[in-house]
Design a protein around this motif. Structure first.
Motif, PDB file in Angstrom:
ATOM      1  N   VAL A 158       0.842  -1.194   0.000  1.00  0.00           N
ATOM      2  CA  VAL A 158       0.000   0.000   0.000  1.00  0.00           C
ATOM      3  C   VAL A 158       0.876   1.242   0.000  1.00  0.00           C
ATOM      4  O   VAL A 158       1.893   1.296   0.697  1.00  0.00           O
ATOM      5  CB  VAL A 158      -0.918   0.026   1.246  1.00  0.00           C
ATOM      6  N   GLU A 159       0.488   2.208  -0.813  1.00  0.00           N
ATOM      7  CA  GLU A 159       1.161   3.506  -0.769  1.00  0.00           C
ATOM      8  C   GLU A 159       0.109   4.588  -0.625  1.00  0.00           C
ATOM      9  O   GLU A 159      -0.904   4.572  -1.315  1.00  0.00           O
ATOM     10  CB  GLU A 159       1.954   3.721  -2.052  1.00  0.00           C
ATOM     11  N   VAL A 160       0.357   5.487   0.297  1.00  0.00           N
ATOM     12  CA  VAL A 160      -0.604   6.563   0.552  1.00  0.00           C
ATOM     13  C   VAL A 160       0.077   7.901   0.363  1.00  0.00           C
ATOM     14  O   VAL A 160       1.198   8.098   0.847  1.00  0.00           O
ATOM     15  CB  VAL A 160      -1.081   6.551   2.029  1.00  0.00           C
ATOM     16  N   PRO A 182       1.298  23.195   4.346  1.00  0.00           N
ATOM     17  CA  PRO A 182       2.232  23.546   3.276  1.00  0.00           C
ATOM     18  C   PRO A 182       2.665  22.353   2.435  1.00  0.00           C
ATOM     19  O   PRO A 182       3.011  22.494   1.264  1.00  0.00           O
ATOM     20  CB  PRO A 182       3.426  24.145   4.025  1.00  0.00           C
ATOM     21  N   SER A 183       2.659  21.134   3.002  1.00  0.00           N
ATOM     22  CA  SER A 183       3.037  19.979   2.192  1.00  0.00           C
ATOM     23  C   SER A 183       2.254  18.756   2.624  1.00  0.00           C
ATOM     24  O   SER A 183       1.670  18.709   3.703  1.00  0.00           O
ATOM     25  CB  SER A 183       4.526  19.702   2.329  1.00  0.00           C
ATOM     26  N   GLY A 184       2.252  17.753   1.748  1.00  0.00           N
ATOM     27  CA  GLY A 184       1.568  16.506   2.067  1.00  0.00           C
ATOM     28  C   GLY A 184       2.560  15.482   2.586  1.00  0.00           C
ATOM     29  O   GLY A 184       3.747  15.775   2.776  1.00  0.00           O
ATOM     30  N   LYS A 185       2.062  14.280   2.811  1.00  0.00           N
ATOM     31  CA  LYS A 185       2.913  13.200   3.300  1.00  0.00           C
ATOM     32  C   LYS A 185       2.715  11.957   2.459  1.00  0.00           C
ATOM     33  O   LYS A 185       1.649  11.722   1.913  1.00  0.00           O
ATOM     34  CB  LYS A 185       2.537  12.863   4.746  1.00  0.00           C
ATOM     35  N   MET A 186       3.777  11.168   2.395  1.00  0.00           N
ATOM     36  CA  MET A 186       3.710   9.909   1.684  1.00  0.00           C
ATOM     37  C   MET A 186       4.146   8.813   2.630  1.00  0.00           C
ATOM     38  O   MET A 186       5.070   8.986   3.415  1.00  0.00           O
ATOM     39  CB  MET A 186       4.666   9.968   0.490  1.00  0.00           C
ATOM     40  N   MET A 187       3.417   7.691   2.558  1.00  0.00           N
ATOM     41  CA  MET A 187       3.775   6.567   3.419  1.00  0.00           C
ATOM     42  C   MET A 187       3.589   5.286   2.629  1.00  0.00           C
ATOM     43  O   MET A 187       2.624   5.158   1.878  1.00  0.00           O
ATOM     44  CB  MET A 187       2.846   6.563   4.635  1.00  0.00           C
ATOM     45  N   SER A 188       4.522   4.351   2.770  1.00  0.00           N
ATOM     46  CA  SER A 188       4.290   3.073   2.102  1.00  0.00           C
ATOM     47  C   SER A 188       4.344   1.952   3.113  1.00  0.00           C
ATOM     48  O   SER A 188       5.043   2.034   4.127  1.00  0.00           O
ATOM     49  CB  SER A 188       5.297   2.864   0.973  1.00  0.00           C
ATOM     50  N   ARG A 237       4.412  -2.422   3.621  1.00  0.00           N
ATOM     51  CA  ARG A 237       4.561  -3.774   3.087  1.00  0.00           C
ATOM     52  C   ARG A 237       4.323  -4.742   4.228  1.00  0.00           C
ATOM     53  O   ARG A 237       4.880  -4.550   5.308  1.00  0.00           O
ATOM     54  CB  ARG A 237       5.981  -3.992   2.580  1.00  0.00           C
ATOM     55  N   GLY A 238       3.531  -5.772   3.987  1.00  0.00           N
ATOM     56  CA  GLY A 238       3.248  -6.760   5.031  1.00  0.00           C
ATOM     57  C   GLY A 238       2.695  -6.107   6.281  1.00  0.00           C
ATOM     58  O   GLY A 238       2.971  -6.541   7.391  1.00  0.00           O
ATOM     59  N   ILE A 290      -4.705   6.449  -2.407  1.00  0.00           N
ATOM     60  CA  ILE A 290      -4.240   5.176  -1.860  1.00  0.00           C
ATOM     61  C   ILE A 290      -4.078   4.184  -3.002  1.00  0.00           C
ATOM     62  O   ILE A 290      -5.016   3.940  -3.773  1.00  0.00           O
ATOM     63  CB  ILE A 290      -5.204   4.633  -0.779  1.00  0.00           C
ATOM     64  N   SER A 291      -2.862   3.658  -3.153  1.00  0.00           N
ATOM     65  CA  SER A 291      -2.585   2.655  -4.185  1.00  0.00           C
ATOM     66  C   SER A 291      -2.364   1.308  -3.512  1.00  0.00           C
ATOM     67  O   SER A 291      -1.555   1.199  -2.597  1.00  0.00           O
ATOM     68  CB  SER A 291      -1.321   3.001  -4.968  1.00  0.00           C
TER      69      SER A 291
END
Ligand code: ADP
Ligand code: MG
Length: 323
Positions: free
Chosen positions: A101-103, A111-117, A119-120, A137-138
């Motif tokens: 999953v990647e969000v 001012p900015s967004g966040k990315m989180m990935s 696994r398991g 959400i991928s």
């Protein structure tokens, strides 16, 4: 620990369409106006849902994937008056247990967004990214680590069909939201998002059916119904033309299906079925919203009363009687 998480996840995530359902519900709960869905390989390859909703606060991002983490329900008493589609806090955690999953997400004014990935089920990397307010959400490689589930999936065409059903239902339940579905790179569905049920139905059921559908509208005390039913000449050969919503929640219900079929009695050729979109509203305390995520069949406190109300309203519409 991972095994336990994967078994538990199976309760929520049965097939790719269940992932799409959970992600759409979250996007709707987030107040989105536009929701884009992209799938590949029947959803087992990729499911990507992007919305322009409220976003997730950075601090809450890791928490959103914890099992039983929800920002929507403050006490058990709230269950009788749930105003959101989600309330169990199980979906994201369950999806992350059986897929990658990647969000990416951003809240308004930040001012900015966040990315989180993940696994398991384990999250890494929370890093800043640039994006507009909303969430993407991928979900990829669904069930890759769960061969038993993977084997149970049907052909890409069948799984895609289930996903189209989910998107169609939510489109009809939320005509004010613009939904877009891309399947293997092809534009497959796009609703107008103008709040008009008939315009949305034209996209889902086709102009030839939806343009001639008859309006259903009735109120009786705390019960109300609004929707569309197909003209008798636009009947269909199977039972798949019913779109049923109770308090804006997509439901399955033998009571509602039978009430609609009964209403059509004598108006349709034997062996033909109606298309109908039914939005039923009644006090939440008259329904039982299942705690169990896999059970979608709704229960009513007074089956007979609901059946009669719906049957009469649909019958009156078909016979051209004023509500
Ligand atoms: P639930 O919907 O039952 O609360 P989920 O596991 O589906 O549980 O989601 C967990 C939490 O993540 C939600 O309560 C919400 O706070 C947040 N969340 C998930 N998806 C989105 C989204 N698209 N936009 C904003 N918040 C989201
Ligand atoms: Mg949810």
């Amino acid at each position: 620990h991972q095994t336990v998480a994967r078994i538990a996840a199976g309760e929520v995530v049965e097939r790719p369409a269940s992932v799409v359902k959970e992600l759409l519900e979250n996007s709707i709960d987030a107040g989105s106006h536009r929701i884009d869905i992209e799938i590949k390989g029947g959803g087992a390859g990729l499911i990507k849902v992007s919305d322009d909703g409220c976003g997730i606060l950075s601090d809450e991002l890791p928490l959103a994937f914890a099992r039983h983490a929800t920002s929507k329900l403050s006490s058990f008493d709230d269950l009788s008056s749930i105003g959101t589609l989600g309330f169990r806090g199980e979906a994201l955690g369950s999806i992350a247990a059986v897929a990658e999953v990647e969000v990416t997400t951003a809240v308004s004014g930040s001012p900015s967004g966040k990315m989180m990935s993940l696994r398991g089920g384990r999250g890494d990397i929370v890093r800043p990214i640039a994006r507009a307010c909303g969430t993407t959400i991928s979900v990829s490689h669904l069930f890759r680590e769960v061969p038993a589930r993977l084997k149970f999936l049907k052909s890409d065409t069948t799984e895609t069909g289930h996903i189209v059903t989910v998107v169609s239902n939510y489109s009809l339940a939320y005509p004010e939201v613009r939904f877009k579905l891309i399947v293997d790179g092809r534009d497959t569905l796009m609703t107008p998002g103008n709040g008009k049920l008939r315009d949305t139905a034209i996209e889902i059921l086709g102009h030839h059916v939806a343009a001639r559908m008859i309006e259903i509208s009735a109120v009786d005390g705390s019960f109300s119904i609004a929707g569309l039913v197909s003209a008798p000449e636009n009947s269909r050969a199977n039972r798949t033309g019913l779109f049923l919503f109770v308090n804006r929640r997509w439901v399955r219900s033998h009571i509602l299906s039978r009430a609609i079929e009964e209403a059509c009695h004598g108006l349709l050729t034997v062996g033909r079925y109606p298309n109908a979109i039914i939005n039923l509203r009644l006090p939440p305390s008259d329904t039982d919203i299942n705690i169990h995520p896999a059970k979608t069949e709704i229960k009513f406190r007074e089956d007979g009363k609901v059946f009669e109300f719906v049957r009469q309203a649909v019958r009156a519409a078909l016979l051209g009687e004023a509500p």
